[in-house]
Design a protein around this motif. Structure first.
Motif, short mmCIF file in Angstrom:
data_model
loop_
_atom_site.label_atom_id
_atom_site.label_comp_id
_atom_site.label_asym_id
_atom_site.label_seq_id
_atom_site.Cartn_x
_atom_site.Cartn_y
_atom_site.Cartn_z
N ALA A 33 -26.06 67.82 5.16
CA ALA A 33 -25.59 68.96 5.52
C ALA A 33 -24.01 69.63 5.13
O ALA A 33 -23.68 70.03 4.70
N THR A 34 -23.79 68.17 5.42
CA THR A 34 -21.34 68.34 5.58
C THR A 34 -21.69 68.39 3.81
O THR A 34 -20.60 68.55 3.92
N ALA B 167 -22.71 69.31 1.72
CA ALA B 167 -23.74 70.52 1.00
C ALA B 167 -22.11 70.70 1.50
O ALA B 167 -21.73 72.04 0.34
N ALA B 168 -22.18 71.07 2.38
CA ALA B 168 -20.87 72.24 2.70
C ALA B 168 -19.39 71.71 1.87
O ALA B 168 -18.90 72.88 1.42
N ALA C 270 -19.90 72.54 -1.54
CA ALA C 270 -19.51 74.83 -1.75
C ALA C 270 -17.88 74.84 -1.10
O ALA C 270 -18.29 76.05 -2.35
N GLY C 271 -17.55 74.40 -0.30
CA GLY C 271 -16.24 75.17 -0.36
C GLY C 271 -15.26 74.45 -1.05
O GLY C 271 -14.68 75.20 -2.01
#
Lengths: 290, 580, 358
Positions: free
Chosen positions: C128-129, C131-132, C135-136
């Motif tokens: 999840a991290t 991915a975040a 994305a950022g």
């Protein structure tokens, strides 16, 4: 013994008592001692002339000093250059003798890099005699009189200034070898600058004046008598001052402080840690539920 | 009064049953409604910490840092960090009327004209010495027990930085009074800067704001000492503690202790009480030392003067080892192309401390690379079970210790009636030979201890009971050790040497990095060579069987002898027979 | 992976002995015996009471014991510091020992077990991290625009320059005209010594005649200028300037037998009847020296034991110094006082990079 011995008379009664012998003995001793004290010639320093003093000194010198310093104080050299049994004493002056013998350094009991301070072997009079003899060998520094190194006769303010100035002179000339507290320091090849604690004022003065062994000379042309007096006053003032912060730890600086920090500080705290985590006594009994 | 512990949780997964609500609960609710801390606190209030004295060494450092902060704030209320010249008119007679810097004058005022001032000064200085000493023994404990292994390598790095900053903090601190002793140290520091190649004179002039000594150094050291470094220290200590809490503390192997759990006491109340109590103890010991033992008597040194010096000029103990290196270094200097390169200052002061620091910093990473061990480790190792690692640290300690002693060579000379020149010559050789000897001796001792442990496992412990066989031979009875001890002795990993499979493929092309791998394999086998591994189950059974057999033969009985056959004592139910 | 020398069969088990589990809890005497418990309570309370007493003693000692001009003493030590330290120390120690005894004797001492978690986060958290993060970064667009990225890095890097440059005025350039001042001893290569400057005794400031000194005399000296005053009696050189001057001009004078001296090349007339003058500042790292071993005329520095031979141009005979001690050429003025012929002919004190080029 018959206690009541009227027929023998008053004196006779006691003459044969057990204490009579003791009384005679005591009287005899007292009489002999007293007569001796009265009729003995006066001590050398009072009654002797300079020549007599020098002769006495020479006699003492021949016995105790000449084996290293030569029969006439000329010193005994060896084949190796710069190495001797004892240096020449011509010109060292009475002050040197008073210092060396008066602090017990001389006679040196074993040869070595440096003569340590030890028990004084001669009486004051004998030292004075030997000093007179050595002084007669050649002109040299004389034994200082107490007026030269005492602060008597100065006002409170002058005394204070003398001590302060003495401190500055001490820090400039002396602490490099003798350390800030006068506790001493290391010199090359096993020599050392000794501690100044408990040294008489006179001897400090003479050490400065004569430059014993490896110490430099601080003649009166280098440090004037007043300056020497100031240094001695400062040394005595810090010796007499209380240790403001507790035990002095030898006055040796950070090395001894570090040892105490480790042994007492860290050591005791680790000891506490061991106690804290030690398991306390365990009971064999089982707990009775309430 | 016996405590009713029936409602106390015996593990951290079962909840304790709640008692009736209290006033503390009301306050906590008020705070939680604004800060929401209950989530973070719920696990941490009863967090388990294992109990062993060697885990408290870092606490000594932590609490002495708190003492430093408290006493330091006190001192800062009176100390004037200025080199402006004043005439001293305070109570210390021997310096009255002397010109000195305000820094020195204010230090004398604190010592003589502020009640409790000298106590605080001395407490501050003793606490600083203990702070750094505690960090060092904590470092040694962590290293000897292998607590620096994954996942704690970063904490090791943080710890090394704390040690470095602590040392600098101490140096800047004791230089602040501008007295003769510390000023001589600052003068030496100026000499070190000047000896730096190319930029040395510029560094010296920039630090001192001009020619030595200038009037800027004390105020600058002051700000470094009270603001910059304490800020960094606080931040790093916070990080250090956070990681400790997150990773949980390591523990010694033993019955019921595994890599996956922590066994110990809860933070609240036991651990907090022990740690809190220890804070008072550290504070108390520092106060006793501050009141009873003189440290840094600046009034006897007088103000700093570049023409004065005292015999026995040393820095504080934690700077002793570079000072020792400086003393024993031969006087080498190179002159070329019109410039001077002072090896005699550069090597011991600029190169050696950095190299030594970097080496110790990298030790966890070097060991991880050599062993190739990527597992997490939460169980500690006894030093004897990692002989090479232990020997490396002992040899580093020997190196450090010899240089430290060399820093005090003049005091050794006068106290032990030695020649200072001989001491220096001796040290020049000893700092190379000593660590080598220490390494070899330590490793052999560790391996011997491992063999001893294996003896205990296989043959039991010595009871002191001597039996005589029918033939007339004497032997000592051994009894098996308890199961707990046996488990503890075997609760360690077997060493695995890193080997390189063939690093050449079928066409004779060498694999990438193969030189490094071969070096790694050699180092790994050197690391584990001669280590004694724990016995296998088969060996243990054989050992026990053998022991029983021996006992039977010697006792002439058909059951195992307990050693009490002939002395009238028989084993009693529940009474342990000399268990170890 | 192969195994070590103590040969073990392949596939041997890791734990030859099974874990016997946590040992059973043993009660303490204070848990099972009410009297022992009460005794422990009283002990702890007594310790805390003693701490209170010590705190009060501290307050009493603070006001009762004097410091300053009429310092109270105790066994030859400063009474105030000793009393305050002991009272504070004991008070704290009693408190600490009391708390610890409370913990050891009275608090519940059941060992608890807590389970560890791996140091790494869970796989889902990591993904999840990541991915975040991705994305950022995607949305920032910097990855796709190298011109923007590079110029941003350039800007941030360039803004570091002011931070460095702002430190320039920490101190003057050691070779600038502002610092280098031959007349007044400014700069690394000049001292207050100059032709004709009298040699005076340190602290007292009196000039020296040859006849004042005996063989073996060691005098700590300074240039006369340091003690000169203006018409109002204020010293000409004082404060910081005095300290700077002393750090270079301090001198030692030694009188020895003229025959003992081995004059250096070109230095035959630098001595006066066996009197030699050397810088007091060690050439190692700058400590002042005046430990002279009179019999060997070796001068020892207390800091790191560099030893110099004063009869041989100050040559290094032992220790970490690399350079000889600078010698000051002496002469006698018309009134018979010792003077310098000139400043030192080389920089005084510790070595520095630019030393030989001058």
């Amino acid at each position: 013994m018959r206690i009541l011995n009227r027929t023998a008379g008053r004196l006779s009664r006691h003459r044969r008592g057990p204490l009579a012998g003791l009384a005679v003995l005591l009287t005899g001793l007292l009489l002999t001692g007293g007569l001796y004290a009265v009729f003995t010639p006066a001590t050398a320093s009072q009654a002797k002339t300079d020549d007599a003093l020098i002769a006495e000194g020479r006699a003492l010198f021949l016995v105790g000093c000449s084996s290293c310093h030569g029969l006439n104080g000329e010193g005994i050299q060896t084949d190796r250059e710069g190495v001797n049994y004892g240096p020449s004493l011509v010109g060292v002056g009475a002050a040197a003798v008073d210092f060396q013998v008066g602090t017990g350094r001389m006679p040196m009991s074993t040869p070595g890099q440096q003569a340590p301070r030890k028990d004084v072997l001669y009486t004051e009079d004998e030292i004075a005699a030997m000093a007179a003899f050595v002084a007669s060998l050649g002109p040299g520094p004389a034994i200082p009189s107490p007026e030269q190194y005492s602060l008597d006769g100065l006002s409170e303010e002058e005394r204070q200034e003398a001590i302060v100035r003495g401190g500055q002179i001490f820090l400039t000339n002396c602490t490099a070898c003798h350390n800030f507290n006068g506790s001493g320091g290391a010199m090359p090849e096993g020599g050392y600058a000794p501690s100044l604690k408990g040294v008489e004022e006179r001897h400090i003065y003479q050490a400065m004046l004569t430059g014993p062994q490896a110490m430099d000379v601080f003649s009166d042309g280098n440090l004037s008598p007043e300056e020497k007096r100031d240094v001695i006053a400062y040394l005595k003032s810090i010796e007499e001052a209380p240790e403001y912060g507790g035990f002095g730890l030898g006055g040796l600086g950070p090395v001894s402080e570090g040892i105490f920090a480790w042994v007492l500080g860290v050591g005791s705290l680790v000891g506490f840690a061991i106690w804290i985590a030690a398991h306390s006594t365990r009971s064999k009994k089982d707990k009775v539920e309430a | 009064m016996s405590i009713d512990t029936s409602k106390v949780a015996t593990s951290n997964t079962a909840a304790a049953t709640a008692s009736k609500p209290s006033k503390a609960g009301a306050v906590a609710t008020w705070a939680d409604e604004r800060l929401g801390l209950a989530g973070a606190m719920k696990k941490n209030l009863r967090k388990v910490f294992p109990d062993h004295w060697s885990f408290m060494l870092g606490e000594i450092a932590l609490w002495s840092f708190v003492v430093l902060l408290l006493t330091g704030v006190f001192l800062s209320l009176w100390f004037t960090p200025s080199m402006a010249e004043v005439e001293y008119q305070g109570s210390y007679d021997q310096l009255r009327g002397i010109s000195m810097s305000q820094a020195m004058a204010s230090t004398l005022d604190i010592s003589f004209d502020v009640r409790g001032g000298l106590l605080m000064r001395q407490m501050h200085h003793w606490a600083a010495m203990i702070f750094i000493g505690a960090m060092m023994i904590h470092l040694m404990r962590v290293y000897f027990t292998g607590a620096f292994r994954k996942p704690r390598e970063l904490n090791w790095v943080i710890g090394m930085l704390l040690l470095l900053l602590g040392t600098l903090e101490g140096f800047t601190g004791y230089s602040l009074p501008d007295d003769l002793l510390s000023g001589t140290g600052v003068r030496a520091a100026d000499g070190f800067l000047k000896a730096s190649p190319v930029i040395g004179t510029y560094l010296s002039f920039f630090l001192f704001g001009g020619e030595f000594p200038g009037e800027a150094i004390i105020p600058r050291l002051y700000i470094v000492h009270v603001l910059l470094i304490p800020g960094l220290l606080l931040a790093l200590i916070a990080a250090h503690m956070l990681l400790l809490v997150y990773h949980k503390h390591t523990q010694w192997p033993g019955p019921g202790r595994t890599e996956e759990n922590v066994v110990g006491y809860p933070m609240l109340p036991v651990y907090a009480a022990k740690a809190g109590g220890f804070f008072f103890v550290v504070f108390g010991v520092t106060a006793m030392m501050g009141g009873l033992l003189t440290i840094n008597p600046v009034w006897k040194f007088g103000p700093y003067d570049p023409s004065k010096v005292t015999a026995g000029s040393q820095p504080d103990w934690y700077m002793g080892w570079p000072d020792g290196a400086l003393r024993i270094m031969p006087g080498w200097e190179s002159h070329f192309w019109g410039v001077t390169l002072s090896w005699n200052v550069l090597l011991p002061i600029l190169v050696l401390p950095l190299a030594f620091f970097a080496l110790v910093l990298m030790l966890p990473f070097i060991e991880a690379w050599i062993t190739g061990d990527k597992r997490e480790h939460h169980l500690l190792q006894r030093p004897r079970n990692a002989p090479t690692r232990t020997a490396v640290m002992v040899s580093l300690m020997t190196f450090y210790g010899l240089l430290w002693a060399a820093g005090g060579n003049d005091l050794i000379a006068i106290k032990f009636r030695l020649s200072i020149n001989q001491i220096t010559y001796f040290m020049r050789a000893a700092v190379f030979i000593g660590p080598a000897i220490a390494f070899w001796v330590t490793r052999r001792i560790c391996i011997s201890l491992q063999r001893h442990d294996n003896d205990r496992l296989l043959h039991g412990y010595e009871t002191g009971v001597i039996m005589r066989s029918a033939e007339g031979a004497y032997s000592e009875r051994h009894l098996p050790i308890s199961e707990e001890e046996a488990y503890t002795l075997t609760a360690r990993d077997r060493d695995e040497v890193y080997t390189v499979e063939s690093d050449v493929d079928e066409n004779g092309v060498a694999a990438q990095g193969s030189r490094a791998n071969r070096l790694r394999a050699r180092l790994s086998s050197w690391m584990y060579s001669h280590n004694v591994q724990k016995p296998t189950r088969a060996e243990l059974e054989e050992g026990h069987h053998h022991a029983e057999h021996e006992a039977e033969l010697q006792a002439g009985l058909d059951h195992a002898a307990d050693g009490h056959q002939f002395d009238g004592h028989h084993s009693v139910e529940g009474e342990e027979l000399r268990s170890h | 992976m192969s195994h070590t020398d103590d040969t073990l069969p392949v596939g041997v088990e890791a734990d030859p002995i099974a874990d016997p589990g946590l040992p059973a809890h043993h009660w303490r005497p204070t848990d099972v015996d009410e009297k022992a418990g009460k005794r422990a309570e009283r002990q702890v309370a007594a310790l805390f009471t003693l701490a209170i007493v010590c705190a009060i003693l501290f307050v009493v000692a603070y006001f009762a014991l004097e410091i300053g001009d009429n310092v109270d003493t105790f066994l030859g030590m400063g009474a105030s510091t000793v009393a305050l330290g002991s009272a504070l120390g004991l008070g704290l120690l009693f408190t600490g020992i009391g708390i610890i005894q409370l913990a050891r004797k009275l608090m519940a001492d059941h060992e608890m077990v807590e389970y560890r978690h791996p140091a790494a986060s869970s796989e889902e958290d990591r993904e999840a991290t990541l991915a975040a993060l991705n994305a950022g970064l995607e949305e920032s667009g910097i990855g796709r625009r190298p011109l923007v990225r590079n110029s941003l890095l350039g800007a941030v890097g360039a803004l570091g320059l002011p931070a460095i440059v702002l430190l320039r005025d920490l101190g003057p350039n050691p070779w600038s005209d502002e610092v280098v001042d031959p007349e007044n001893g400014g700069g690394l290569e000049h001292t207050l010594w100059a032709e004709g400057v009298r040699v005076v005794r340190d602290v007292v400031g009196t000039p020296i005649k040859v006849s004042d000194l005996e063989i073996g005399d060691l005098v700590n000296c300074q240039p006369a200028r340091m003690f000169e005053t203006d018409e109002n009696g204020h010293p000409l050189v004082h404060g910081v300037d005095l300290q700077v001057a002393k750090s270079k001009a301090s001198l030692v004078l030694l009188r020895m037998e003229p025959d003992d001296i081995t004059p250096g090349r070109g230095r035959e007339n630098w001595t006066v009847q066996g009197i030699v003058a050397y810088s007091k500042i060690c050439t190692h790292v700058g400590c002042p020296i005046s430990l002279n071993e009179r019999t060997t005329h070796h001068l020892l520095c207390p800091c790191h034991q560099s030893t110099f031979d004063l009869a041989d141009s100050g040559r290094v005979v032992f220790g970490p110094a690399a350079r000889a001690l600078p010698q000051l050429p002496l002469a006698v003025d018309a009134e018979g006082y010792l003077i310098a012929q000139s400043d030192f002919t080389e920089p005084v004190g510790p070595s520095f990079w630019e030393r030989d080029s001058q």
